[in-house]
Design a protein around this motif. Structure first.
Motif, mmCIF file in Angstrom:
data_model
loop_
_atom_site.group_PDB
_atom_site.id
_atom_site.type_symbol
_atom_site.label_atom_id
_atom_site.label_comp_id
_atom_site.label_asym_id
_atom_site.label_seq_id
_atom_site.Cartn_x
_atom_site.Cartn_y
_atom_site.Cartn_z
ATOM 1 N N VAL A 176 -0.165 16.639 -7.667
ATOM 2 C CA VAL A 176 1.182 16.138 -7.448
ATOM 3 C C VAL A 176 1.487 15.150 -8.567
ATOM 4 O O VAL A 176 0.610 14.390 -8.998
ATOM 5 N N ARG A 177 2.726 15.167 -9.037
ATOM 6 C CA ARG A 177 3.123 14.170 -10.036
ATOM 7 C C ARG A 177 2.898 12.783 -9.442
ATOM 8 O O ARG A 177 3.174 12.567 -8.265
ATOM 9 N N PRO A 178 2.382 11.838 -10.211
ATOM 10 C CA PRO A 178 2.214 10.488 -9.680
ATOM 11 C C PRO A 178 3.536 9.947 -9.130
ATOM 12 O O PRO A 178 4.565 10.006 -9.813
ATOM 13 N N MET A 179 3.498 9.500 -7.870
ATOM 14 C CA MET A 179 4.691 8.948 -7.228
ATOM 15 C C MET A 179 4.277 8.026 -6.091
ATOM 16 O O MET A 179 3.101 7.910 -5.784
ATOM 17 N N ARG A 180 5.260 7.392 -5.487
ATOM 18 C CA ARG A 180 4.991 6.443 -4.411
ATOM 19 C C ARG A 180 4.293 7.131 -3.245
ATOM 20 O O ARG A 180 4.707 8.195 -2.801
ATOM 21 N N ARG A 181 3.218 6.512 -2.786
ATOM 22 C CA ARG A 181 2.405 7.059 -1.694
ATOM 23 C C ARG A 181 3.269 7.456 -0.490
ATOM 24 O O ARG A 181 3.075 8.519 0.096
ATOM 25 N N LYS A 182 4.231 6.624 -0.128
ATOM 26 C CA LYS A 182 5.032 6.870 1.083
ATOM 27 C C LYS A 182 5.845 8.161 0.992
ATOM 28 O O LYS A 182 6.240 8.719 2.015
ATOM 29 N N LEU A 183 6.081 8.667 -0.218
ATOM 30 C CA LEU A 183 6.856 9.889 -0.392
ATOM 31 C C LEU A 183 6.008 11.158 -0.239
ATOM 32 O O LEU A 183 6.536 12.220 0.088
ATOM 33 N N VAL A 184 4.701 11.040 -0.494
ATOM 34 C CA VAL A 184 3.841 12.219 -0.526
ATOM 35 C C VAL A 184 2.880 12.276 0.654
ATOM 36 O O VAL A 184 2.681 13.334 1.258
ATOM 37 N N GLN A 185 2.286 11.160 0.978
ATOM 38 C CA GLN A 185 1.211 11.115 1.968
ATOM 39 C C GLN A 185 1.565 11.783 3.293
ATOM 40 O O GLN A 185 0.746 12.514 3.850
ATOM 41 N N PRO A 186 2.782 11.627 3.819
ATOM 42 C CA PRO A 186 3.085 12.295 5.093
ATOM 43 C C PRO A 186 2.950 13.822 5.041
ATOM 44 O O PRO A 186 2.631 14.451 6.045
ATOM 45 N N HIS A 187 3.150 14.416 3.881
ATOM 46 C CA HIS A 187 3.081 15.871 3.740
ATOM 47 C C HIS A 187 1.645 16.379 3.579
ATOM 48 O O HIS A 187 1.396 17.570 3.748
ATOM 49 N N LEU A 188 0.726 15.478 3.237
ATOM 50 C CA LEU A 188 -0.662 15.876 2.998
ATOM 51 C C LEU A 188 -1.614 15.270 4.031
ATOM 52 O O LEU A 188 -2.827 15.384 3.902
ATOM 53 N N ARG A 189 -1.058 14.648 5.016
ATOM 54 C CA ARG A 189 -1.830 13.911 6.036
ATOM 55 C C ARG A 189 -2.904 14.766 6.702
ATOM 56 O O ARG A 189 -3.954 14.274 7.085
ATOM 57 N N GLN A 190 -2.658 16.066 6.857
ATOM 58 C CA GLN A 190 -3.591 16.931 7.592
ATOM 59 C C GLN A 190 -4.841 17.258 6.785
ATOM 60 O O GLN A 190 -5.824 17.750 7.344
ATOM 61 N N LEU A 191 -4.830 16.999 5.480
ATOM 62 C CA LEU A 191 -5.979 17.346 4.627
ATOM 63 C C LEU A 191 -7.029 16.252 4.652
ATOM 64 O O LEU A 191 -6.715 15.062 4.763
ATOM 65 N N LYS A 192 -8.282 16.669 4.488
ATOM 66 C CA LYS A 192 -9.401 15.726 4.416
ATOM 67 C C LYS A 192 -9.728 15.440 2.960
ATOM 68 O O LYS A 192 -9.416 16.235 2.060
ATOM 69 N N LEU A 193 -10.402 14.316 2.745
ATOM 70 C CA LEU A 193 -10.862 13.987 1.395
ATOM 71 C C LEU A 193 -11.835 15.064 0.901
ATOM 72 O O LEU A 193 -12.624 15.606 1.678
ATOM 73 N N PHE A 194 -11.772 15.343 -0.381
ATOM 74 C CA PHE A 194 -12.713 16.307 -0.984
ATOM 75 C C PHE A 194 -14.045 15.586 -1.124
ATOM 76 O O PHE A 194 -14.145 14.562 -1.773
ATOM 77 N N ARG A 195 -15.073 16.126 -0.503
ATOM 78 C CA ARG A 195 -16.410 15.509 -0.568
ATOM 79 C C ARG A 195 -17.430 16.533 -0.942
ATOM 80 O O ARG A 195 -17.338 17.663 -0.645
ATOM 81 N N LYS A 253 0.828 -1.201 0.000
ATOM 82 C CA LYS A 253 0.000 0.000 0.000
ATOM 83 C C LYS A 253 0.868 1.260 0.000
ATOM 84 O O LYS A 253 0.584 2.225 -0.688
ATOM 85 N N GLU A 254 1.942 1.264 0.789
ATOM 86 C CA GLU A 254 2.843 2.408 0.851
ATOM 87 C C GLU A 254 3.603 2.600 -0.464
ATOM 88 O O GLU A 254 3.997 3.699 -0.799
ATOM 89 N N ASP A 255 3.827 1.505 -1.179
ATOM 90 C CA ASP A 255 4.637 1.544 -2.388
ATOM 91 C C ASP A 255 3.816 1.816 -3.646
ATOM 92 O O ASP A 255 4.373 1.997 -4.716
ATOM 93 N N VAL A 256 2.487 1.854 -3.521
ATOM 94 C CA VAL A 256 1.639 2.079 -4.685
ATOM 95 C C VAL A 256 1.863 3.494 -5.221
ATOM 96 O O VAL A 256 2.151 4.424 -4.475
ATOM 97 N N ILE A 257 1.759 3.644 -6.531
ATOM 98 C CA ILE A 257 1.889 4.958 -7.164
ATOM 99 C C ILE A 257 0.533 5.652 -7.096
ATOM 100 O O ILE A 257 -0.483 5.084 -7.492
ATOM 101 N N VAL A 258 0.533 6.882 -6.586
ATOM 102 C CA VAL A 258 -0.697 7.644 -6.384
ATOM 103 C C VAL A 258 -0.504 9.047 -6.934
ATOM 104 O O VAL A 258 0.576 9.615 -6.841
ATOM 105 N N GLN A 259 -1.579 9.595 -7.490
ATOM 106 C CA GLN A 259 -1.577 11.020 -7.806
ATOM 107 C C GLN A 259 -2.529 11.696 -6.830
ATOM 108 O O GLN A 259 -3.702 11.347 -6.745
ATOM 109 N N TYR A 260 -1.993 12.645 -6.079
ATOM 110 C CA TYR A 260 -2.800 13.436 -5.153
ATOM 111 C C TYR A 260 -3.225 14.717 -5.857
ATOM 112 O O TYR A 260 -2.408 15.378 -6.503
ATOM 113 N N ILE A 261 -4.496 15.052 -5.700
ATOM 114 C CA ILE A 261 -5.040 16.292 -6.235
ATOM 115 C C ILE A 261 -5.684 17.038 -5.064
ATOM 116 O O ILE A 261 -6.412 16.440 -4.275
#
Length: 144
Positions: free
Chosen positions: A125-144, A23-31
């Protein structure tokens, strides 16, 4: 034969550890999209907001088109493997703050600014490994 789970000494099985690493290694694009755009006084249409998010996503992917993770993320062999997480920023100020944080951390992204009004609306964010980006965006909530 039965499947035997091995304990890793921390109370989790080797199987659970493997799933967590995967899960940490999956490639994700955060918007990240400004939540205030559809509310008073701005009242943007949902279509306009979604279009801006699409523009930001494509721009971030295009800028990183030579990156191995981007190539894997956009691979025509497996288009269903794309993972995207859409988060909410409460205001223009918060969106700019997130962009600055990502810039400071050298995380490639594209801040979409609507022209000719010069209104920052979202970033991708450019698509990259979740573990590299997620810690920096942890405080944000999902867009609903």
């Amino acid at each position: 034969s039965s499947l035997v789970k091995k304990d890793n000494g921390k109370g989790a099985s080797a199987d659970e550890d493997g799933k967590k690493r995967e899960k940490e290694d999956v490639i994700v694009q955060y918007i990240v999209i400004r939540k205030d755009l559809t509310k008073k006084p701005l009242r943007w249409s949902w279509g306009s907001v979604i279009s801006n998010a699409c523009h930001a996503s494509i721009a971030a992917i295009a800028r990183g088109s030579d990156d191995p993770d981007v190539k894997e993320y956009t691979s025509p062999e497996n288009p269903q493997q794309m993972h995207t997480v859409t988060l909410a920023a409460s205001s223009e100020e918060e969106l700019k703050s997130i962009a600055k944080l990502l810039e400071d951390e050298e995380i490639p992204h594209h801040l979409w600014v609507e022209e000719p009004e010069k209104i920052p609306t979202c970033l991708a964010v450019r698509p990259m490994r979740r573990k590299l980006v997620q810690p920096h965006l942890r405080q944000l909530k999902l867009f609903r």
